[in-house]
Design an enzyme around this catalytic site. Structure first.
Site, mmCIF file in Angstrom:
data_model
loop_
_atom_site.group_PDB
_atom_site.id
_atom_site.type_symbol
_atom_site.label_atom_id
_atom_site.label_comp_id
_atom_site.label_asym_id
_atom_site.label_seq_id
_atom_site.Cartn_x
_atom_site.Cartn_y
_atom_site.Cartn_z
ATOM 1 N N SER A 264 27.165 36.880 45.537
ATOM 2 C CA SER A 264 28.007 36.505 44.388
ATOM 3 C C SER A 264 28.395 35.047 44.531
ATOM 4 O O SER A 264 28.199 34.448 45.583
ATOM 5 C CB SER A 264 29.280 37.351 44.366
ATOM 6 N N ASP A 265 28.985 34.469 43.506
ATOM 7 C CA ASP A 265 29.628 33.176 43.691
ATOM 8 C C ASP A 265 31.047 33.457 44.191
ATOM 9 O O ASP A 265 31.483 34.610 44.301
ATOM 10 C CB ASP A 265 29.604 32.339 42.402
ATOM 11 N N PHE A 266 31.760 32.393 44.477
ATOM 12 C CA PHE A 266 33.097 32.472 45.068
ATOM 13 C C PHE A 266 34.010 33.378 44.224
ATOM 14 O O PHE A 266 34.350 33.010 43.105
ATOM 15 C CB PHE A 266 33.643 31.042 45.121
ATOM 16 N N ASN A 267 34.319 34.548 44.748
ATOM 17 C CA ASN A 267 35.258 35.469 44.075
ATOM 18 C C ASN A 267 34.713 36.055 42.767
ATOM 19 O O ASN A 267 35.437 36.699 42.019
ATOM 20 C CB ASN A 267 36.576 34.700 43.803
#
Ligand code: GLC
Length: 724
Positions: A264-267
């Site tokens: 995933s990307d950050f969060n």
């Protein structure tokens, strides 16, 4: 077939250990004393000690000692002795910083681009890093979006080729080799197409548009065996990419055969709750794993919810196992089970960081990436007659030229423009003025102090004036969308007033995006688009200014006349009421009544000190197969040796769906000595004539095609052919 020892490990792991293996945290979780700059919002996830002790990977760039310390402590506690994976953003260099990717795209130099990635991997792997979150393959058409700086530009073919080159540069043939990093192509998918150029905004594209323009570059990375792919923050067809099974399972795995790791990307897994497709962390975790998301970066849906979801039978354990398997296989591919520290070696860092060889490559690529847009014969400059140069503007003495996402690069190691020129002309022949540096817009900063009067006075005895202007590097990159793309008022005023000195005025624009430069164009005799060229910026620009290097950089993205034209790009679709060839009074055409349709400078555009002439376009079809050979004669009609970027475009004239007015399908960088001419030819294959129809089939349709070869996306020789 998976290796037996990995399958055995998975069998021996508890559900909790597996869920933790899918979780990525920043280094401070493992070692409180380590601080890193976070690349997203920080949240406290209330993780247990066990969750942290079993987390599978770490996000953030630190040094060899810290990575080794974290790995050591981790391995002592982890009962299966599965090593941690260390990942960070090494985008255009680690310590020796290369131009921003948007500028590298414009070099059209795949070999040097690959070398830059190789050097970045070398400099980063000695710290003990294993994975870089690069290349960013997002197609970009909207300069309001700050992250255009991280992309190779607006064209799918150029993007794909640059992306391939970077993956090859980082990964080489074997990830176990020293000096290699696993690459993570991002942000899947179409993150660059956010509405209005606003960061993290909605994307809504037809599948035809996606397949035609936005997906090819990620796919190219997959074909190069990229190790990881990162999902994007945006939605596709109203579903966030991070929880999008169509994207991650159907397209990526089934259609493209991707066998690596998704992250995933950050969060961004947690953020699908904000997107309102999940009610809570549990539903987010479920959607993530069902979609085929392996690693969750910097949120805790998986680690806190997956075990329970498996126990209650809401998800199959085999989905979790598949994700764990892919992560362990990546660790194995990197050789971490044998050597969890990989290349970590602090003394190695000191040896190779910013070494002569790396600086030389950075200088060369910077020289090839800057784009000469205007030149009323004032360039190149001659050192003769004790030439005195005046440099004014916020980038005259500035070392803030690395651009965003500059690894561990430091401004202090960069060569400023004034220092680059001083090295050639001596201190006494360089005068600088109005040198106050820009600050980030987010700090509330609006403009430099108006010292135009003082600048004009200080530079009045100079033979040539340089105006070094632009935007702060922090005003492009992530979370830096803008609506106003002109230079600040005092910078425009400076250029205008300098013109009054009646000396040649050369403007150099430093920016992470195309800016609105039309208002200053008339006041300058030459203009170089200098982007952010990295550590060797000052030397590289000096090489260009004095003709030691002949400009060859091209625009990887169109420069608009005005922000109101955005998005403006060369490979648009023809409308039912095209404006081309009509009278300016024509009302009922697809046009603006107050601005041209075409950009100020188009994709592929860039001047040289040589004059290249194109002639004799000749296209021969091949009756035995669907294809053709196109050739053109290119002559360097000047006294200066130089490199020309010969570009091939094709248009499918009639098809079942509307096709772009032209598409880049090939390019060659050719060195021609003064007066030399060469026949340049391109093989046109059936593949190059195919496109995605509305059934998502990649097809060839017989008929007429227009073959175009020339110097940029607008100045082209054209010939029509029929291929049956
Ligand atoms: C971000 C970015 C992404 C980056 C990641 C890790 O927010 O969108 O490009 O790789 O964080 O730093």
């Amino acid at each position: 077939m998976a290796k037996q020892f990995i399958l055995d490990l998975i069998k021996a792991m508890t559900l909790e250990e597996k869920a933790a293996q899918l979780t990525q945290l920043s280094p401070n979780y493992f070692d409180e004393k380590t601080s890193v700059t976070l690349t997203g919002p920080y949240r406290n996830f209330d993780l247990t000690k066990e969750m942290i002790e079993n987390a599978g990977s770490v996000l953030g760039c630190v040094d060899a000692q810290t990575y080794c310390k974290i790995q050591d402590a981790y391995l002592k506690k982890n009962r299966h002795h599965i090593p941690l994976l260390f990942m960070a953003d090494i985008i255009h260099g680690m310590k020796t910083i290369f131009p921003i990717p948007l500028a590298i795209g414009g070099s059209f130099d795949l070999k040097l681009c690959e070398e830059s990635a190789q050097i970045a991997a070398k400099e980063a792997s000695v710290t003990g890093l294993h994975v870089t979150f690069s290349p960013m393959a997002d197609l970009v058409r909207d300069p309001r979006w700050g992250r255009v700086m991280e992309s190779p530009g607006e064209d799918p073919y150029l993007n794909s080729e640059m992306t391939r080159a970077m993956v090859r540069g980082y990964q080489g043939k074997d990830l176990k080799e020293s000096g290699r990093l696993a690459a993570c192509v991002k942000h899947f998918a179409a993150y660059g197409a956010g509405d209005g150029g606003r960061e993290y905004n909605t994307v809504d594209l037809s599948r035809g548009m996606l397949k035609e323009y936005y997906l090819p570059a990620y796919r190219a990375a997959v074909e190069e065996d990229v190790a990881l792919i990162m999902t994007s923050f945006n939605t596709i067809e109203r579903v966030p990419s991070t929880g999008n099974p169509w994207l991650l399972r159907e397209v990526l795995r089934k259609e493209w055969g991707f066998r690596g790791v998704t992250i995933s990307d950050f969060n961004s897994l947690d953020e699908i709750i904000n997107h309102s497709i999940a009610a809570d962390s549990k539903e987010a975790a479920k959607k993530g794993i069902v979609s085929g998301l392996d690693i969750e970066m910097m949120s805790a849906c998986y680690v806190t919810c997956l075990p329970e979801l498996v126990r209650t039978g809401e998800i199959k354990e085999e989905w979790v196992d598949e994700a764990v398997l892919r992560i362990l296989e990546l660790k194995d591919r990197l050789g971490l089970f044998e050597n969890p520290y990989k290349d970590a070696d602090q003394s190695g860092a000191e040896r190779i960081w910013l070494c002569e060889k790396h600086r030389k490559a950075a200088r060369k690529l910077a020289g090839e990436s800057a784009v000469l847009l205007k030149n009323n014969s004032v360039l190149p400059l001659s050192k003769a007659n004790n030439l005195k140069i005046g440099i004014a503007g916020p980038f005259a003495e500035s070392k803030q030229v690395l651009g965003g996402w500059a690894g561990q690069g430091e401004n202090k190691d960069a060569i400023s423009l004034a220092d680059g020129i001083r090295a050639v002309l001596g201190n006494e022949n360089v005068v600088t003025a109005m040198t106050q540096e820009l600050q980030e817009r987010l700090t509330g900063f609006l403009d430099v102090k108006d010292e135009t009067k003082e600048a004009v006075k200080a530079l009045k005895d100079c033979d040539v004036i340089l105006a070094a202007v632009g935007e702060h590097p922090g005003d492009s990159g992530e979370a830096a969308s803008k609506t106003y793309l002109r230079l600040s008022k005092n910078q425009e005023k400076l250029i205008h007033e300098l013109k009054e000195l009646s000396k040649p005025v050369i403007v150099i624009v430093f920016a992470g995006r195309p800016m609105e430069i039309e208002p200053i164009l008339e006041d300058c005799d030459a203009l170089i688009y200098g982007w952010f060229l990295g550590t060797e910026m000052g030397n590289a620009l000096t090489d260009l200014l004095f003709g030691k290097v002949n400009p060859s950089g091209r625009l990887s993205i169109s420069i608009p006349h005005t922000v109101g034209q955005i998005p403006v790009y060369y490979n648009y679709f023809q409308t039912g009421r095209p404006y081309q060839g009509m009278s300016p009074q024509e009302r009922f055409a697809s046009r603006y009544i107050d601005c041209e349709n075409s950009p100020l400078y188009p994709f592929g555009y860039g001047l040289s000190y040589s004059n290249f002439i194109y002639s004799n376009l000749n296209v021969c079809t091949d009756s035995k197969k669907r294809g053709a050979t196109a050739s053109v004669l290119v002559k360097n009609d000047s006294d200066t040796d130089g490199t020309v970027v010969v570009q091939l475009y094709i248009r499918d004239i009639t098809a079942s769906v509307v096709r772009p007015v032209k598409e880049l399908k090939g390019f060659q960088r050719i060195w021609l000595t003064a007066g030399e001419q060469k026949e340049i030819s391109f093989e046109i294959t059936e593949e190059m004539l195919k496109y995605y129809n509305n059934k998502e089939e990649f097809i060839f349709e017989a008929g007429e095609f227009e073959i175009m070869i020339g110097d940029n996306s607008e100045q082209l020789l054209k010939e029509k052919i029929t291929i049956l």
